[in-house]
Design an enzyme around this catalytic site. Structure first.
Site, short mmCIF file in Angstrom:
data_model
loop_
_atom_site.label_atom_id
_atom_site.label_comp_id
_atom_site.label_asym_id
_atom_site.label_seq_id
_atom_site.Cartn_x
_atom_site.Cartn_y
_atom_site.Cartn_z
N TYR A 122 -7.98 0.88 -1.87
CA TYR A 122 -7.58 0.68 -3.26
C TYR A 122 -8.63 -0.15 -3.97
O TYR A 122 -9.20 -1.07 -3.38
CB TYR A 122 -6.25 -0.08 -3.34
CG TYR A 122 -5.04 0.73 -2.98
CD1 TYR A 122 -4.35 1.46 -3.94
CD2 TYR A 122 -4.57 0.75 -1.67
CE1 TYR A 122 -3.22 2.19 -3.61
CE2 TYR A 122 -3.44 1.48 -1.33
CZ TYR A 122 -2.77 2.20 -2.30
OH TYR A 122 -1.66 2.92 -1.97
N TYR A 161 -4.43 4.43 5.43
CA TYR A 161 -5.05 3.10 5.57
C TYR A 161 -4.25 2.21 6.50
O TYR A 161 -3.05 2.37 6.64
CB TYR A 161 -5.27 2.45 4.20
CG TYR A 161 -4.03 2.22 3.35
CD1 TYR A 161 -3.21 1.11 3.51
CD2 TYR A 161 -3.70 3.13 2.34
CE1 TYR A 161 -2.10 0.90 2.70
CE2 TYR A 161 -2.58 2.93 1.53
CZ TYR A 161 -1.79 1.81 1.72
OH TYR A 161 -0.69 1.62 0.92
N ARG A 171 -0.57 3.41 7.23
CA ARG A 171 0.26 4.14 6.25
C ARG A 171 -0.16 5.60 6.20
O ARG A 171 -1.35 5.90 6.07
CB ARG A 171 0.08 3.56 4.83
CG ARG A 171 0.58 2.14 4.55
CD ARG A 171 2.07 1.88 4.68
NE ARG A 171 2.99 2.99 4.43
CZ ARG A 171 3.42 3.42 3.24
NH1 ARG A 171 2.99 2.85 2.15
NH2 ARG A 171 4.30 4.40 3.13
N HIS A 174 -0.52 8.73 0.86
CA HIS A 174 0.57 8.78 -0.13
C HIS A 174 0.04 8.48 -1.52
O HIS A 174 -0.99 7.83 -1.69
CB HIS A 174 1.68 7.78 0.23
CG HIS A 174 1.19 6.36 0.28
ND1 HIS A 174 0.62 5.81 1.40
CD2 HIS A 174 1.14 5.39 -0.68
CE1 HIS A 174 0.25 4.57 1.14
NE2 HIS A 174 0.56 4.29 -0.11
N HIS A 176 1.58 6.74 -5.02
CA HIS A 176 2.70 5.99 -5.60
C HIS A 176 3.06 6.59 -6.96
O HIS A 176 2.17 6.95 -7.74
CB HIS A 176 2.30 4.52 -5.83
CG HIS A 176 2.02 3.77 -4.56
ND1 HIS A 176 2.97 3.02 -3.92
CD2 HIS A 176 0.89 3.65 -3.81
CE1 HIS A 176 2.44 2.46 -2.84
NE2 HIS A 176 1.17 2.82 -2.75
#
Ligand SMILES: [Fe+2]
Lengths: 257, 189
Positions: A122, A161, A171, A174, A176
Site C-alpha cells: 500500500y 501481502y 492476506r 483483495h 477494499h
C-alpha cells in the site's frame, strides 16, 4: 371513501399519529462476522464486549448521505490512469451491480475502493512490507452507480501481502470497498476477493464470516465475456445491501381486487 | 411478490491502510459546515481501546439532521427541504482524536408520535472492527428532551451517560470507548 363492509385493516393504513411514515430495513446480522472473532488479534482490545442494543429505524436511520457527482473526478474510476505512466501488474476490470436484498438496483450511490499495488504494497507510511511501491499507482478509486445500479472500475490485480496476525500470515489478494447505499442502515465496508485464492483457508478476516455461502458472496467471479481482448481480464462482483421490510401499503395492494 | 431474497454482502474490516491519497478521508470530510456557518459547533473526542489507549487508525463518520430537524433525502416524507450535507467523516490522529464541524441538529418526530431529542448517528470503523460499530451523540443541555427520547430512555441508566457529549468551549467533547468499564453503548442498527 372505502366501502364500510370491506374487511379492512384500519390499523395498518391509518397514518401514524405524527403523520410520518418511514420504511424499515431488514436485519441481516447472520451475514456478518462477529465483532469478537478471537483469531483476528486486533479484535482483542477493540471489539466491544457489551451486547449491542437494537436501534429502531427512525428518520436518522432511514435517511443517509446521497453523495453526488461532485465527489467523482474523471479518472477516479480508472486506477491505471491517475499518473503519468501506467502501473505495473495485471490490468483488470472490476464491475457489477449494487443491489438490495430484494434484487432492486441501488442507483446513483457512491462506491469507494482502495487496494495494494501488484506487489502487495500500500502507498501508506504504516505499510512495512518490503515490496516495491509503484510511482504510477495510488490504489484509490471511486464512482457512482448508474440508474440500474451498475458500477465499473479499471485497476490492476492487487498482490497478496504478509501481516503479523499469526505465524507466516498472508492476506489473500483483495480490494477494499466502501458503500453508502441510500440510508444510514445500508452503510457497508467490505473486501472483494478473487476466485480460487490458495490463501483463503488461513485468513482469519475472510473466515470471520462463518457461513460458507456468505463467504462466497465476497468472492468475485472471473468473466471471460467482459474481458477486453488483448487488453484486460475481467471480474464481476455484485454487492448486496440490506433491503426494506414490506410496508403495510404493499401488502394491501395485493388485496385490492 | 418479490423474488427470492438475496443474501447481503458480509462486512469486513476497513483495515489499517485506508488513509491513502485520494481515498476515503476527504480533505473536507470533517467539515459538515464551513467555519462561518451561523451556529457552527465542533464535536471532537478520542477513540480509545480496552486499555484506554488511543486508536490512531479509526474513522469516525457522522450523520444528522440540520438545525431545523430536516434531511435532504427522499424518504423524509415531511416534504421540507434542505441542502444540508449532514455527513461528516474524520480519521483519528496518533492520539486517537477526531473532530467534526457541524451544527446542532433539531428534534425529530417518530412515526408513533414521540419526539427524538437532538442527536447525531455515529459509525466507527477501524482495524480490528470486522463490522462498523454504531452509536449516538446526545447533547448535555437537552435534559428534558433526552429524558423523553424513545431511544435514550430505553438505554440502561448506568450506560446512558456514554451517549451524552460534554459541553466545552466552542462545542462538545464525545469520547468513544470501544471496550472497558465505561464502554460506549453501541447499537445494532
Ligand atoms: Fe488490505
Amino acid at each position: 371513501m372505502y366501502p364500510k363492509d370491506t374487511a379492512y385493516d384500519v390499523a395498518a393504513t391509518t397514518p401514524a399519529p405524527s403523520g410520518l411514515v418511514l420504511p424499515s430495513y431488514k436485519r441481516d446480522e447472520s451475514s456478518h462476522p462477529a465483532l469478537d472473532t478471537e483469531e483476528y488479534n486486533s479484535t482483542h482490545l477493540r471489539a466491544p464486549q457489551q451486547p449491542l442494543q437494537v436501534l429502531p429505524h427512525y428518520l436518522t436511520e432511514v435517511t443517509g448521505p446521497l453523495l453526488g457527482h461532485d465527489r467523482v473526478g474523471e479518472t477516479d474510476h480508472d486506477l491505471t490512469a491517475q499518473h503519468a505512466g501506467e502501473p505495473l501488474g495485471e490490468r483488470i476490470i472490476v464491475s457489477g451491480r449494487v443491489l438490495d436484498s430484494d434484487g432492486k438496483p441501488v442507483p446513483n450511490t457512491l462506491v469507494e475502493i482502495w487496494q495494494a499495488n501488484s506487489a502487495g504494497r500500500y502507498e501508506h507510511s504504516g505499510d512495512r512490507h518490503p515490496a516495491p511501491l509503484d510511482p504510477n499507482f495510488s490504489g484509490t478509486g471511486r464512482c457512482l452507480t448508474d440508474s440500474d445500479g451498475f458500477y465499473k472500475f479499471i485497476t490492476i490485480k492487487p498482490g497478496a501481502y504478509p501481516w503479523r496476525n499469526h505465524d507466516n500470515a498472508w492476506r489473500p489478494a483483495h480490494i477494499h470497498l466502501s458503500l453508502f447505499g441510500q440510508a444510514f442502515t445500508q452503510r457497508l465496508i467490505t473486501q472483494m476477493y478473487f476466485p480460487g485464492d490458495p490463501l483463503f483457508y488461513q485468513d482469519p478476516i475472510f473466515n470471520s464470516v462463518r457461513d460458507p455461502k456468505a463467504r462466497e458472496r465476497m468472492i468475485s467471479r472471473f468473466d471471460l465475456d467482459t474481458t477486453v481482448p488483448e487488453w484486460a481480464l475481467s471480474y464481476k462482483f455484485d454487492i448486496v445491501l440490506r433491503g426494506r421490510e414490506a410496508t403495510p401499503f404493499e401488502d394491501d395492494e395485493e388485496d385490492d381486487d | 411478490m418479490a423474488g427470492d431474497t438475496l443474501g447481503t454482502t458480509p462486512s469486513q474490516t476497513v483495515g489499517p491502510f485506508f488513509a491513502l491519497s485520494g481515498g476515503i478521508l476527504w480533505e473536507d470530510g470533517p467539515e459538515v459546515v464551513g467555519a462561518d456557518e451561523p451556529g457552527a459547533i465542533v464535536v471532537h473526542g478520542r477513540v480509545l481501546d480496552g486499555n484506554g489507549d488511543p486508536v490512531p487508525d479509526a474513522v469516525v463518520e457522522t450523520w444528522q439532521a440540520d438545525s431545523q430537524g430536516r434531511f435532504d433525502h427522499f424518504d423524509d416524507s415531511r416534504g421540507e427541504s434542505t441542502s444540508f450535507r449532514g455527513f461528516g467523516r474524520c480519521g483519528t490522529d496518533p492520539e486517537g482524536r477526531y473532530w467534526i464541524r457541524t451544527v446542532k441538529p433539531g428534534t425529530l418526530p417518530t412515526p408513533d408520535g414521540a419526539t427524538e431529542a437532538p442527536h447525531i448517528d455515529v459509525t466507527v470503523l477501524a482495524r480490528g472492527l470486522l463490522n462498523r460499530v454504531v452509536t449516538r451523540i446526545y447533547f448535555p443541555e437537552e435534559q428534558e428532551a433526552n429524558a423523553a427520547d424513545p431511544v435514550l430512555s430505553t438505554v440502561d441508566a448506568g450506560r446512558r451517560g456514554t451517549l451524552i457529549a460534554a459541553a466545552d468551549s466552542g462545542g462538545y467533547q464525545f469520547d468513544i470507548r470501544l471496550q472497558g468499564d465505561d464502554e460506549t453503548l453501541f447499537f445494532a442498527v
